[in-house]
Design a protein around this motif. Structure first.
Motif, PDB file in Angstrom:
ATOM      1  N   SER A 378      43.900  83.775 -13.638  1.00  0.00           N
ATOM      2  CA  SER A 378      44.258  85.171 -14.177  1.00  0.00           C
ATOM      3  C   SER A 378      45.736  85.473 -13.781  1.00  0.00           C
ATOM      4  O   SER A 378      46.575  86.519 -14.577  1.00  0.00           O
ATOM      5  N   ARG A 379      46.234  85.279 -12.678  1.00  0.00           N
ATOM      6  CA  ARG A 379      47.647  85.574 -12.153  1.00  0.00           C
ATOM      7  C   ARG A 379      48.858  84.424 -12.950  1.00  0.00           C
ATOM      8  O   ARG A 379      49.758  85.090 -12.800  1.00  0.00           O
ATOM      9  N   GLU A 380      47.954  83.551 -13.424  1.00  0.00           N
ATOM     10  CA  GLU A 380      49.222  82.614 -14.113  1.00  0.00           C
ATOM     11  C   GLU A 380      49.137  82.533 -15.557  1.00  0.00           C
ATOM     12  O   GLU A 380      50.105  82.187 -16.263  1.00  0.00           O
ATOM     13  N   THR A 381      47.891  83.023 -16.251  1.00  0.00           N
ATOM     14  CA  THR A 381      47.691  82.910 -17.599  1.00  0.00           C
ATOM     15  C   THR A 381      48.402  83.976 -18.500  1.00  0.00           C
ATOM     16  O   THR A 381      48.248  85.145 -18.095  1.00  0.00           O
ATOM     17  N   LYS A 382      49.107  83.352 -19.384  1.00  0.00           N
ATOM     18  CA  LYS A 382      50.056  84.294 -20.204  1.00  0.00           C
ATOM     19  C   LYS A 382      49.679  83.518 -21.574  1.00  0.00           C
ATOM     20  O   LYS A 382      49.758  82.384 -22.041  1.00  0.00           O
ATOM     21  N   GLY A 383      50.416  84.629 -22.601  1.00  0.00           N
ATOM     22  CA  GLY A 383      50.444  83.950 -23.956  1.00  0.00           C
ATOM     23  C   GLY A 383      49.194  83.458 -24.282  1.00  0.00           C
ATOM     24  O   GLY A 383      48.111  83.891 -24.571  1.00  0.00           O
ATOM     25  N   VAL A 384      49.733  82.132 -25.153  1.00  0.00           N
ATOM     26  CA  VAL A 384      48.823  81.277 -25.881  1.00  0.00           C
ATOM     27  C   VAL A 384      47.604  80.884 -24.817  1.00  0.00           C
ATOM     28  O   VAL A 384      46.482  80.927 -25.443  1.00  0.00           O
ATOM     29  N   THR A 385      47.786  80.504 -23.939  1.00  0.00           N
ATOM     30  CA  THR A 385      46.660  80.171 -22.997  1.00  0.00           C
ATOM     31  C   THR A 385      45.509  81.184 -22.844  1.00  0.00           C
ATOM     32  O   THR A 385      44.178  81.238 -22.519  1.00  0.00           O
ATOM     33  N   MET A 386      46.024  82.514 -22.512  1.00  0.00           N
ATOM     34  CA  MET A 386      44.940  83.609 -22.627  1.00  0.00           C
ATOM     35  C   MET A 386      44.281  83.910 -23.742  1.00  0.00           C
ATOM     36  O   MET A 386      43.224  84.474 -23.722  1.00  0.00           O
ATOM     37  N   VAL A 387      45.083  83.635 -24.935  1.00  0.00           N
ATOM     38  CA  VAL A 387      44.426  84.123 -26.193  1.00  0.00           C
ATOM     39  C   VAL A 387      43.468  82.738 -26.302  1.00  0.00           C
ATOM     40  O   VAL A 387      42.191  83.381 -27.052  1.00  0.00           O
ATOM     41  N   ILE A 388      43.672  81.572 -25.826  1.00  0.00           N
ATOM     42  CA  ILE A 388      42.664  80.522 -25.870  1.00  0.00           C
ATOM     43  C   ILE A 388      41.357  80.894 -25.306  1.00  0.00           C
ATOM     44  O   ILE A 388      40.233  80.692 -25.592  1.00  0.00           O
ATOM     45  N   ASP A 389      41.605  81.318 -24.071  1.00  0.00           N
ATOM     46  CA  ASP A 389      40.445  81.749 -23.156  1.00  0.00           C
ATOM     47  C   ASP A 389      39.554  82.829 -23.735  1.00  0.00           C
ATOM     48  O   ASP A 389      38.201  82.565 -23.961  1.00  0.00           O
ATOM     49  N   ILE A 390      40.210  83.952 -24.120  1.00  0.00           N
ATOM     50  CA  ILE A 390      39.695  84.913 -25.058  1.00  0.00           C
ATOM     51  C   ILE A 390      38.895  84.483 -26.274  1.00  0.00           C
ATOM     52  O   ILE A 390      37.845  84.923 -26.545  1.00  0.00           O
ATOM     53  N   LEU A 391      39.716  83.579 -26.976  1.00  0.00           N
ATOM     54  CA  LEU A 391      38.949  83.165 -28.146  1.00  0.00           C
ATOM     55  C   LEU A 391      37.680  82.382 -28.054  1.00  0.00           C
ATOM     56  O   LEU A 391      36.894  82.523 -28.757  1.00  0.00           O
ATOM     57  N   LEU A 392      37.726  81.363 -26.905  1.00  0.00           N
ATOM     58  CA  LEU A 392      36.422  80.787 -26.559  1.00  0.00           C
ATOM     59  C   LEU A 392      35.358  81.623 -26.227  1.00  0.00           C
ATOM     60  O   LEU A 392      34.196  81.465 -26.783  1.00  0.00           O
ATOM     61  N   ILE A 393      35.643  82.820 -25.387  1.00  0.00           N
ATOM     62  CA  ILE A 393      34.676  83.688 -25.133  1.00  0.00           C
ATOM     63  C   ILE A 393      34.227  84.441 -26.407  1.00  0.00           C
ATOM     64  O   ILE A 393      32.893  84.425 -26.517  1.00  0.00           O
ATOM     65  N   VAL A 394      35.001  84.856 -27.116  1.00  0.00           N
ATOM     66  CA  VAL A 394      34.491  85.678 -28.232  1.00  0.00           C
ATOM     67  C   VAL A 394      33.893  84.703 -29.567  1.00  0.00           C
ATOM     68  O   VAL A 394      32.883  85.084 -29.770  1.00  0.00           O
ATOM     69  N   VAL A 395      34.376  83.696 -29.754  1.00  0.00           N
ATOM     70  CA  VAL A 395      33.687  82.785 -30.706  1.00  0.00           C
ATOM     71  C   VAL A 395      32.410  82.224 -30.204  1.00  0.00           C
ATOM     72  O   VAL A 395      31.431  82.270 -30.866  1.00  0.00           O
ATOM     73  N   GLY A 396      32.394  81.954 -28.804  1.00  0.00           N
ATOM     74  CA  GLY A 396      30.921  81.781 -28.228  1.00  0.00           C
ATOM     75  C   GLY A 396      29.786  82.687 -28.353  1.00  0.00           C
ATOM     76  O   GLY A 396      28.883  82.379 -28.613  1.00  0.00           O
ATOM     77  N   ILE A 397      30.335  84.050 -28.033  1.00  0.00           N
ATOM     78  CA  ILE A 397      29.339  85.149 -28.212  1.00  0.00           C
ATOM     79  C   ILE A 397      28.941  85.199 -29.599  1.00  0.00           C
ATOM     80  O   ILE A 397      27.703  85.245 -29.798  1.00  0.00           O
ATOM     81  N   ILE A 398      29.874  85.154 -30.419  1.00  0.00           N
ATOM     82  CA  ILE A 398      29.653  85.748 -31.927  1.00  0.00           C
ATOM     83  C   ILE A 398      28.697  84.401 -32.449  1.00  0.00           C
ATOM     84  O   ILE A 398      27.685  84.553 -32.964  1.00  0.00           O
ATOM     85  N   ALA A 399      29.075  83.228 -32.203  1.00  0.00           N
ATOM     86  CA  ALA A 399      28.277  82.137 -32.676  1.00  0.00           C
ATOM     87  C   ALA A 399      26.868  82.070 -32.013  1.00  0.00           C
ATOM     88  O   ALA A 399      25.822  81.808 -32.809  1.00  0.00           O
ATOM     89  N   GLY A 400      26.737  82.494 -30.728  1.00  0.00           N
ATOM     90  CA  GLY A 400      25.405  82.539 -29.962  1.00  0.00           C
ATOM     91  C   GLY A 400      24.435  83.715 -30.545  1.00  0.00           C
ATOM     92  O   GLY A 400      23.276  83.346 -30.843  1.00  0.00           O
ATOM     93  N   ILE A 401      25.168  84.602 -31.109  1.00  0.00           N
ATOM     94  CA  ILE A 401      24.218  85.850 -31.734  1.00  0.00           C
ATOM     95  C   ILE A 401      23.733  85.442 -33.152  1.00  0.00           C
ATOM     96  O   ILE A 401      22.597  85.552 -33.420  1.00  0.00           O
ATOM     97  N   VAL A 402      24.534  84.969 -33.853  1.00  0.00           N
ATOM     98  CA  VAL A 402      24.269  84.820 -35.178  1.00  0.00           C
ATOM     99  C   VAL A 402      23.500  83.480 -35.322  1.00  0.00           C
ATOM    100  O   VAL A 402      22.384  83.553 -36.034  1.00  0.00           O
ATOM    101  N   GLY A 403      23.618  82.401 -34.386  1.00  0.00           N
ATOM    102  CA  GLY A 403      22.795  81.391 -34.400  1.00  0.00           C
ATOM    103  C   GLY A 403      21.361  81.689 -33.786  1.00  0.00           C
ATOM    104  O   GLY A 403      20.340  81.095 -34.410  1.00  0.00           O
ATOM    105  N   LEU A 404      21.325  82.249 -32.663  1.00  0.00           N
ATOM    106  CA  LEU A 404      20.180  82.775 -32.057  1.00  0.00           C
ATOM    107  C   LEU A 404      19.216  83.538 -33.312  1.00  0.00           C
ATOM    108  O   LEU A 404      18.061  83.302 -33.304  1.00  0.00           O
ATOM    109  N   ASP A 405      19.876  84.617 -33.960  1.00  0.00           N
ATOM    110  CA  ASP A 405      19.092  85.227 -34.807  1.00  0.00           C
ATOM    111  C   ASP A 405      18.456  84.529 -35.889  1.00  0.00           C
ATOM    112  O   ASP A 405      17.347  84.587 -36.295  1.00  0.00           O
TER     113      ASP A 405
END
Length: 423
Positions: A378-405
């Motif tokens: 968190s203290r070192e993450t900037k730019g693209v790296t932070m975007v990738i982390d957020i993208l992994l979390i968001v993509v995972g949550i969306i995929a989990g919701i639609v897949g589980l349904d």
């Protein structure tokens, strides 16, 4: 065997590194890929499989980054990594503990338990259904339920083995049988796909949630990547990332070819397991027998980490924290029975894999790696790296919701028509 950090033993050959990664990722899920392509269509399936492979590689590599940071921080500060582990290897659960505390380790371990049990259930479905399909003419009175409970008895014994080394010889033969059988099924698909006369589906958005969940299940290796890296000798670990990427590209290509060729061979008639489409001749029967043999002896291997984790969770106070052999035996036996009971309620192979993929595999493969990396850096993450982390979390949550349904709807619809206690 999981090596501890700094262990001087391990794999020192690029070939063996590649082989270990390849073997760890090729599982029973590949047998349902043709059906997944049938549901989603060719173009959609290719795009989704490629994207899932890409995000999976990203997620597993950030886990390696997380462990490297933990080691560096602990080495510099002398910090204890966990109240219960001082010198053991830093596994996925330990990364979770260091990132967000006990809740992180608990999330990882519970997800591993549920996902491994789900895979064990899928193996039981495959074995019982294929045995019933093969032997229905010889033993017409036996249902899939009978075959299920017949194989449960020896599996209870195997699941109670305390050392994986006891299964070493069988595991080697199982891997050989699995490789042979998959090769033959692949050859059969390549040989017969030109015979299909019906229209091939190219895109179907209705099948998108199912394909996402199923493909995520196929790439579920987040729980293994740290062990795979630890198994490499320290002086060669700088090459692991490159070998890992190469292996996953090859595996993704194999998944695509197997799924596409299987679907092209049978079109709308593609079954949830491609083996059910094979003719009932001697050679295909041998192939199916090899796959059943392979998954039979893979079952206790998949159950092994579940038993070990639950042993540690229970701690058995009556023995001062040591494992009580009798209580552990009861627990392992109950786990095997639990998988059998689950199969009686969810007897469809593809539905089971999609359910596991949309829950635990999404959590282990996308959400938790992104969350842990974000917290640790968190203290070192900037730019693209932070975007990738957020993208992994968001993509995972969306995929989990639609897949589980989608998975729940499929299970609900098929529950009356596709039961293992049926004919």
């Amino acid at each position: 065997m999981t090596l501890s950090v700094g262990d001087q033993g391990g794999t020192s050959s690029h070939y063996k590194i590649f082989a270990n990664i390849f073997i760890s990722f090729i599982g029973a899920g590949i047998l349902g890929l043709p059906f997944a392509f049938k549901e989603a269509g060719l173009y959609e399936g290719i795009i989704v499989m490629t994207l899932v492979g890409f995000f999976s590689v990203k997620a597993m590599l950030v886990l390696i980054d997380c462990r490297a940071k933990i080691i560096n921080d602990a080495t510099g500060s002398g910090k204890v990594l966990s109240p219960t582990t001082m010198d053991s290897a830093i596994d996925y659960g330990e990364v979770g503990f260091y990132a967000i505390g006990p809740a992180g380790k608990w999330l990882v371990e519970v997800s591993i338990i549920v996902s491994q049990l789900g895979f064990c259930c899928a193996y039981l479905i495959f074995i019982s259904e294929n045995l019933h399909n093969l032997l229905s003419l010889d033993f017409p009175s036996l249902t899939k339920m009978h075959y299920l409970w017949i194989i449960i008895v020896p599996l209870i014994f195997l699941a109670n083995l305390r050392q994986l080394g006891s299964l070493g010889t069988f595991s080697i033969f199982a891997q050989m049988a699995n490789g042979f059988a998959l090769s033959v099924v692949f050859w059969f698909d390549m040989k017969h796909h030109h015979l299909i006369k019906t229209h091939i589906k190219t895109v179907s958005f209705d099948g998108l949630p199912f394909f996402i969940a199923f493909s995520t299940c196929c790439f579920e290796g987040a729980g293994l990547v740290l062990s795979l890296e630890s198994s490499v000798v320290p002086e060669m670990r700088n090459t692991f990332r490159r070998m890992f990427k190469i292996a996953l590209v090859v595996i993704t290509g194999l998944y695509l070819m197997f799924g596409i060729c299987g679907y092209l061979s049978f079109g709308p008639e593609t079954a949830s397991m491609i083996t059910l489409n094979l003719p009932q001749d001697i050679f295909p029967s041998v192939v199916i027998g090899c796959l059943c043999f392979s998954l039979f002896f893979t079952y206790p291997v998949m159950m092994f980490p579940v038993s070990k984790i639950i042993d540690k969770m229970l701690c058995y106070p009556s023995t001062g924290g040591a494992t009580d052999h009798a209580l552990s035996t009861i627990m392992r036996t109950c786990l095997v029975f639990l998988t059998a009971v689950i199969v009686t309620q969810i007897p469809n192979f593809s539905n089971m894999m999609a359910l596991v993929g949309s829950t635990c595999c999404v959590l282990l493969g996308f959400v938790l790696p992104g969350l842990f990396h974000w917290k640790l850096f968190s203290r070192e993450t900037k730019g693209v790296t932070m975007v990738i982390d957020i993208l992994l979390i968001v993509v995972g949550i969306i995929a989990g919701i639609v897949g589980l349904d989608d998975a729940v709807k499929r299970i609900w619809v098929n529950s009356a028509n596709d039961t293992i206690s049926g004919t």
